[in-house]
Design an enzyme around this catalytic site. Structure first.
Site, PDB file in Angstrom:
ATOM      1  N   MET A  61      15.258  20.558   8.147  1.00 61.62           N
ATOM      2  CA  MET A  61      15.469  20.941   6.861  1.00 61.62           C
ATOM      3  C   MET A  61      14.298  21.544   6.179  1.00 61.62           C
ATOM      4  O   MET A  61      14.728  22.807   5.629  1.00 61.62           O
ATOM      5  CB  MET A  61      15.659  19.441   6.092  1.00 61.62           C
ATOM      6  CG  MET A  61      16.199  19.716   4.948  1.00 61.62           C
ATOM      7  SD  MET A  61      17.545  20.783   4.459  1.00 61.62           S
ATOM      8  CE  MET A  61      18.697  19.304   4.065  1.00 61.62           C
TER       9      MET A  61
ATOM     10  N   GLU B 172       4.975  -3.039   8.441  1.00 62.62           N
ATOM     11  CA  GLU B 172       5.592  -3.724   7.081  1.00 62.62           C
ATOM     12  C   GLU B 172       6.494  -2.556   6.597  1.00 62.62           C
ATOM     13  O   GLU B 172       7.416  -3.014   5.672  1.00 62.62           O
ATOM     14  CB  GLU B 172       4.548  -3.850   6.095  1.00 62.62           C
ATOM     15  CG  GLU B 172       3.682  -5.223   6.570  1.00 62.62           C
ATOM     16  CD  GLU B 172       2.482  -4.770   7.297  1.00 62.62           C
ATOM     17  OE1 GLU B 172       2.212  -3.606   7.909  1.00 62.62           O
ATOM     18  OE2 GLU B 172       1.712  -5.649   7.858  1.00 62.62           O
TER      19      GLU B 172
ATOM     20  N   LYS C 270      -4.116 -16.415  -2.471  1.00 58.55           N
ATOM     21  CA  LYS C 270      -4.012 -17.269  -1.317  1.00 58.55           C
ATOM     22  C   LYS C 270      -4.234 -18.700  -1.659  1.00 58.55           C
ATOM     23  O   LYS C 270      -3.484 -19.657  -1.419  1.00 58.55           O
ATOM     24  CB  LYS C 270      -4.933 -17.194  -0.093  1.00 58.55           C
ATOM     25  CG  LYS C 270      -4.744 -17.990   1.290  1.00 58.55           C
ATOM     26  CD  LYS C 270      -5.725 -17.369   2.318  1.00 58.55           C
ATOM     27  CE  LYS C 270      -5.332 -18.261   3.543  1.00 58.55           C
ATOM     28  NZ  LYS C 270      -6.337 -18.082   4.664  1.00 58.55           N
TER      29      LYS C 270
ATOM     30  N   PHE D 219     -12.238  -8.765   0.878  1.00 57.00           N
ATOM     31  CA  PHE D 219     -11.683  -8.114   2.097  1.00 57.00           C
ATOM     32  C   PHE D 219     -10.209  -8.082   2.061  1.00 57.00           C
ATOM     33  O   PHE D 219      -9.615  -9.402   1.690  1.00 57.00           O
ATOM     34  CB  PHE D 219     -12.119  -9.138   3.395  1.00 57.00           C
ATOM     35  CG  PHE D 219     -11.417  -8.749   4.892  1.00 57.00           C
ATOM     36  CD1 PHE D 219     -11.610  -7.410   5.385  1.00 57.00           C
ATOM     37  CD2 PHE D 219     -10.274  -9.481   5.359  1.00 57.00           C
ATOM     38  CE1 PHE D 219     -10.963  -6.920   6.547  1.00 57.00           C
ATOM     39  CE2 PHE D 219      -9.940  -9.160   6.606  1.00 57.00           C
ATOM     40  CZ  PHE D 219     -10.092  -7.926   7.353  1.00 57.00           C
ATOM     41  N   GLN D 220      -9.615  -7.183   2.356  1.00 59.42           N
ATOM     42  CA  GLN D 220      -8.171  -6.927   2.437  1.00 59.42           C
ATOM     43  C   GLN D 220      -7.550  -7.167   0.665  1.00 59.42           C
ATOM     44  O   GLN D 220      -6.512  -7.826   0.683  1.00 59.42           O
ATOM     45  CB  GLN D 220      -7.401  -7.658   3.142  1.00 59.42           C
ATOM     46  CG  GLN D 220      -7.483  -7.444   4.841  1.00 59.42           C
ATOM     47  CD  GLN D 220      -6.618  -7.855   5.784  1.00 59.42           C
ATOM     48  OE1 GLN D 220      -6.354  -8.784   5.724  1.00 59.42           O
ATOM     49  NE2 GLN D 220      -6.566  -6.889   6.914  1.00 59.42           N
TER      50      GLN D 220
HETATM   51  C1  LIG Z   1       8.077  10.566   4.480  1.00 62.61           C
HETATM   52  C2  LIG Z   1       8.472  12.177   4.393  1.00 62.61           C
HETATM   53  N1  LIG Z   1       7.653  13.125   4.892  1.00 62.61           N
HETATM   54  C3  LIG Z   1       7.957  14.268   4.546  1.00 62.61           C
HETATM   55  C4  LIG Z   1       9.335  14.367   3.910  1.00 62.61           C
HETATM   56  C5  LIG Z   1       9.793  16.044   3.732  1.00 62.61           C
HETATM   57  N2  LIG Z   1      10.984  16.287   4.596  1.00 62.61           N
HETATM   58  C6  LIG Z   1      12.117  16.393   4.345  1.00 62.61           C
HETATM   59  S1  LIG Z   1      13.300  16.577   5.548  1.00 62.61           S
HETATM   60  C7  LIG Z   1      11.928  17.004   6.675  1.00 62.61           C
HETATM   61  C8  LIG Z   1      12.387  17.428   7.944  1.00 62.61           C
HETATM   62  C9  LIG Z   1      12.985  16.111   8.801  1.00 62.61           C
HETATM   63  O1  LIG Z   1      13.031  16.593  10.251  1.00 62.61           O
HETATM   64  P1  LIG Z   1      14.144  15.772  11.083  1.00 62.61           P
HETATM   65  O2  LIG Z   1      13.901  14.308  11.026  1.00 62.61           O
HETATM   66  O3  LIG Z   1      13.911  16.175  12.514  1.00 62.61           O
HETATM   67  O4  LIG Z   1      15.586  16.003  10.516  1.00 62.61           O
HETATM   68  P2  LIG Z   1      16.088  17.491  10.571  1.00 62.61           P
HETATM   69  O5  LIG Z   1      16.152  17.962   9.357  1.00 62.61           O
HETATM   70  O6  LIG Z   1      15.866  18.302  11.533  1.00 62.61           O
HETATM   71  O7  LIG Z   1      17.764  16.759  10.870  1.00 62.61           O
HETATM   72  C10 LIG Z   1      10.685  16.710   5.958  1.00 62.61           C
HETATM   73  C11 LIG Z   1       9.651  17.029   6.797  1.00 62.61           C
HETATM   74  C12 LIG Z   1      10.223  13.416   3.708  1.00 62.61           C
HETATM   75  N3  LIG Z   1      11.362  13.893   3.262  1.00 62.61           N
HETATM   76  N4  LIG Z   1       9.798  12.328   3.828  1.00 62.61           N
END
Ligand SMILES: Cc1ncc(C[n+]2csc(CCOP(=O)(O)OP(=O)(O)O)c2C)c(N)n1
Length: 553
Positions: free
Chosen positions: A467, A51, A163, A113-114
């Protein structure tokens, strides 16, 4: 005519011009799904893998088409799975209507439920939400949901339908839907705003996604030209300006250009248009534009003086406000200011080229050169997102889709599918992701395969959560806690397992070949680009910093 609640939902969707919805079935929405079976020639239902993917797809569909995206989910876990998608749309002002099923009205509040109280859960991430408790309220509530999603500052709205309401019957009268139009107001302080700009010696324009949402690109360019006003933008407006426009200073803020950030610090007048002084731009709200009188033009009154105190404000639709402001502006030129800016530009950060390996900026430039201005570019979140914002060139308005406000890893694949289907597969759709983000949404490959959606996914594989790791390098003495997951995923094999095509690339030549082949495919393609884990997004200003703290190495 007498219709069931489920039929009323389908009829209102048709009234609103909806021909595509994204969702996933379940017990509480069975009546709706049964009805959709009979409407399948008029309402296309795209069943995603999850979803969350459906919610992002509705968001991508909305961003790419300007129409309201629709997501349908069952009660409980189905409803909670769309929360991140709604929050993403909320932060970026994207019009989405979410319809969730719920338990029968007499089972509400009994931990049935749900059962979840999705209205309560989504209260802070929707513009509005309601639980329909009486069949007579269903059609008006749904119609109002579509209006609210598009009215003023756009955003997501949720309608929760128990529902038994979808089974109940009532007389239904069709209505023509009228899309809310931006309203003109009396903006009495525009002459003062114009005077400020006309008398400025160092004017600076800072704009955001509001310009796109009100389709004010033309007015913005006119303003830049007439007032000889250098401009920088937030990630929500990346790609809107021509890269060769001498007044285009690039991205502003944390990963913005040196020149853009210096200009914001030194300007005497800042005109902020369709933007909200987020903490990624006004990193230090007390010092942002410290020498400037700031004028804020935005559709949302609650944004005025929220993050940064301003000298003048105009609340209204950006396009309409600019149309009134433009004739009051004198044709100006600021040779001294332009000279200063030209000198700063010499210090803008330019990464080195390397023809033997894949470097992020080169990959972005190759992608743009091959896919072109009219392609849709959709990102996930991380370094790859910033490289895309920095190095993709001048895109057609609204063709850059990214989770700017919430920063949702896992946004990209669903959004790409929504954008591609919304635009009837007319343009290439390039999904730029990182290996971390892609592990959150690669399951949507099955959706792209089922519906033959030719999204090209470019995986910038640095083998790390780039990042976050970059922050650990800079602020935590290179202690790489949980950012080097050592995944062993074989992307080519996984792609093939899903029924998609996969490529593995280590050199620019390999990448260009794979991308050229991908552009010809009818279904989804993954292209893994192996890049160095120490590649960084530069420049960078640390949180709370100013242009004095810009790091370029
Ligand atoms: C759902 C979610 N969880 C955690 C983060 C924190 N976060 C921001 S950038 C990042 C790393 C992203 O890694 P990747 O997708 O491999 O991209 P890169 O930075 O290596 O290009 C994280 C964990 C986020 N933005 N969103």
């Amino acid at each position: 005519m007498v219709l069931t609640g489920a039929q009323i939902i389908a009829e209102v969707l048709l009234e609103q011009g909806v021909d595509t919805i994204f969702g996933y079935p379940g017990g509480a929405v069975l009546n709706i799904y049964d009805t959709l079976y009979f409407y399948r020639d008029r309402i296309r239902h795209i069943m995603t893998a999850h979803e969350q993917g459906a919610a992002h797809a509705a968001d991508g569909y909305a961003r790419a088409t300007g129409k309201t995206g629709v997501v349908l989910a069952t009660s409980g876990p189905g409803a909670t799975n769309i929360v991140t998608g709604l929050a993403t749309a909320y932060m970026d002002s994207v019009p989405v209507v979410a319809i969730t099923g719920n338990v029968n009205t007499n089972q509400i509040g009994k931990d049935s439920f749900q059962e979840v109280f999705i209205g309560g859960i989504t209260m802070s991430v929707t513009k509005h939400n309601s639980v329909v408790r009486r069949i007579e309220d269903l059609a008006p509530t749904l119609r109002r949901a579509f209006e609210i999603a598009q009215e003023g500052r756009k955003g997501p709205v949720l309608v929760d339908v128990p529902k038994n309401i979808t089974a109940a019957t009532i007389e239904f009268e069709p209505k023509y839907a009228v899309k809310p139009q931006p309203k003109k107001k009396e903006w009495t302080n525009l002459p003062e705003v114009a005077e400020l700009i006309n008398n400025s010696r160092r004017p600076f324009l800072y704009f955001g996604g509001g310009v796109r949402l009100s389709e004010a690109e033309h007015e913005l360019e006119e303003l830049m030209k007439r007032a000889d006003m250098p401009a920088a933008y937030t990630i929500m407006a990346a790609g809107l300006l021509d890269a060769d426009d001498p007044n285009n200073l690039g991205l502003l803020g944390m990963h913005g250009c040196v020149t853009a950030n210096l200009a914001a610090s030194e300007a005497d007048v800042i005109l902020a248009v369709g933007t909200r002084f987020s903490d990624r731009v006004a990193l230090n709200p007390k010092k942002f534009g410290a020498q400037a009188r700031i004028v804020h033009i935005d559709i949302d009154a609650s944004e005025i003086n929220k993050n940064v105190k301003v000298y003048q404000s105009v609340v209204g639709d950006v396009k309409l406000v600019l149309q009134e402001l433009l004739p009051m502006l004198k044709k100006m030129s600021h040779p001294e200011w332009q000279k200063t800016i030209a000198d700063w530009r010499k210090h803008d950060y330019t990464p080195e080229e390397d023809p033997t390996r894949l470097r992020p900026h080169q990959v972005m430039r190759d992608i743009f050169a091959m896919a072109g201005k009219d392609a849709y570019y959709v990102t996930d979140v991380g370094q790859h997102q910033m490289w895309a914002a920095q190095y993709l060139d001048h895109m057609a308005p609204g063709h850059f889709l990214t989770s700017g406000g919430l920063g949702t890893m896992g946004y990209g694949y669903g959004a790409s599918i929504g954008a591609c289907l919304g635009t009837e597969k007319k343009y290439p759709v390039v999904h730029i992701t990182g290996d971390g983000s892609f592990h959150m949404n690669m399951n949507e490959a099955c959706t792209a395969v089922s519906y033959e959606v030719p999204v090209i996914t470019v995986i910038m594989n640095n083998a790390v959560l780039g990042m976050v790791r970059q922050w650990q390098t800079t602020f935590y003495d290179s202690r790489y806690s949980s950012t080097e997951p050592e995944r062993k995923t074989n992307y080519v094999k996984v792609a093939e397992g899903f029924g998609a095509k996969g490529y593995h690339c280590e050199t620019p030549e390999e990448f260009r070949e794979a991308f050229a082949a991908a552009l010809k495919e009818k279904g989804p393609v993954w292209i893994e680009c192996v890049i160095d884990r120490n590649e960084r997004v530069l420049p960078m200003i640390p949180p709370g910093g100013t242009s004095e703290d810009i790091m370029i190495d």
